[in-house]
Design an enzyme around this catalytic site. Structure first.
Site, PDB file in Angstrom:
ATOM      1  N   CYS A 252      -5.762 -30.752   7.434  1.00 23.44           N
ATOM      2  CA  CYS A 252      -5.895 -31.436   6.139  1.00 23.44           C
ATOM      3  C   CYS A 252      -7.293 -31.302   5.557  1.00 23.44           C
ATOM      4  O   CYS A 252      -7.499 -31.630   4.388  1.00 23.44           O
ATOM      5  CB  CYS A 252      -5.571 -32.922   6.294  1.00 23.44           C
ATOM      6  SG  CYS A 252      -6.680 -33.775   7.429  1.00 23.44           S
TER       7      CYS A 252
ATOM      8  N   ASP B 113      -9.902 -33.031   6.451  1.00 21.10           N
ATOM      9  CA  ASP B 113     -10.682 -34.273   6.554  1.00 21.10           C
ATOM     10  C   ASP B 113     -11.810 -34.097   7.562  1.00 21.10           C
ATOM     11  O   ASP B 113     -11.660 -33.410   8.577  1.00 21.10           O
ATOM     12  CB  ASP B 113      -9.787 -35.441   6.977  1.00 21.10           C
ATOM     13  CG  ASP B 113      -8.856 -35.876   5.852  1.00 21.10           C
ATOM     14  OD1 ASP B 113      -8.973 -35.318   4.753  1.00 21.10           O
ATOM     15  OD2 ASP B 113      -8.035 -36.769   6.087  1.00 21.10           O
TER      16      ASP B 113
ATOM     17  N   CYS C 109      -8.506 -39.632   4.966  1.00 11.51           N
ATOM     18  CA  CYS C 109      -7.448 -40.561   4.598  1.00 11.51           C
ATOM     19  C   CYS C 109      -7.755 -41.969   5.117  1.00 11.51           C
ATOM     20  O   CYS C 109      -8.678 -42.173   5.900  1.00 11.51           O
ATOM     21  CB  CYS C 109      -6.125 -40.077   5.174  1.00 11.51           C
ATOM     22  SG  CYS C 109      -6.064 -40.172   6.969  1.00 11.51           S
TER      23      CYS C 109
ATOM     24  N   CYS D 249      -4.494 -38.704  12.928  1.00 12.82           N
ATOM     25  CA  CYS D 249      -5.770 -38.971  12.254  1.00 12.82           C
ATOM     26  C   CYS D 249      -6.756 -39.650  13.203  1.00 12.82           C
ATOM     27  O   CYS D 249      -7.966 -39.480  13.066  1.00 12.82           O
ATOM     28  CB  CYS D 249      -5.553 -39.831  11.027  1.00 12.82           C
ATOM     29  SG  CYS D 249      -4.272 -39.202   9.914  1.00 12.82           S
TER      30      CYS D 249
END
Ligand code: FES
Length: 142
Positions: A33, A35, A58, A102
């Site tokens: 992603c 991140d 996120c 995450c």
């Protein structure tokens, strides 16, 4: 979808920022992603006395990094190295299944910061391994 603890850590992270004279800094990126999480540590003896984070990501990544920095303050380097993403997820009261990955960023950033600390002191970095493995690997009190 998110627990109250996740929302609290996301909306009011206590240890956001960066330590100016950090003893170790680790940054990791989720290649899926994009991140990014950065964790800086202040260490006295073999104990983490301060931990701060900056996360471009996120809500689950921000909440995980906030909780992780809260948890490793006061831990030894060995204890922090062995903090699992499951420990962080449990402390958050859970994450939705699609967001559990995450939390891996937090563990990766902590391990990268510990290895930076070790490298600065002429110690070999520990094998952090890919996300999801290497539970139980311990630093040798460096
Ligand atoms: Fe990228 Fe959560 S979606 S870390």
């Amino acid at each position: 979808m998110y627990t109250e603890k996740v929302i609290a850590e996301f909306t009011n992270p206590e240890y956001v920022g960066e330590i100016a004279d950090a003893d170790g800094v680790g940054e990791v990126e989720n290649p899926g992603c994009g991140d990014i999480m950065r964790i800086s540590l202040k260490v006295e003896g073999d104990r983490i006395v301060d931990a701060r984070f900056k996360t471009f990501g996120c809500a689950a990544a921000i909440a995980s990094s906030s909780m992780a920095t809260r948890m490793i303050r006061g831990m030894t380097l060995s204890e922090a190295w062995n903090l699992s993403n499951a420990d962080v997820v449990d402390a958050l009261g859970g994450l939705p299944e699609p967001k559990v990955h995450c939390s891996l960023l937090a563990r990766g950033a902590i391990r990268a910061a510990i290895n930076d600390y070790r490298t600065r002191r002429g110690l070999p970095p520990l094998e952090a391994g890919p996300a999801g493995c290497c539970e139980g690997t311990k630093p040798d009190n460096g």
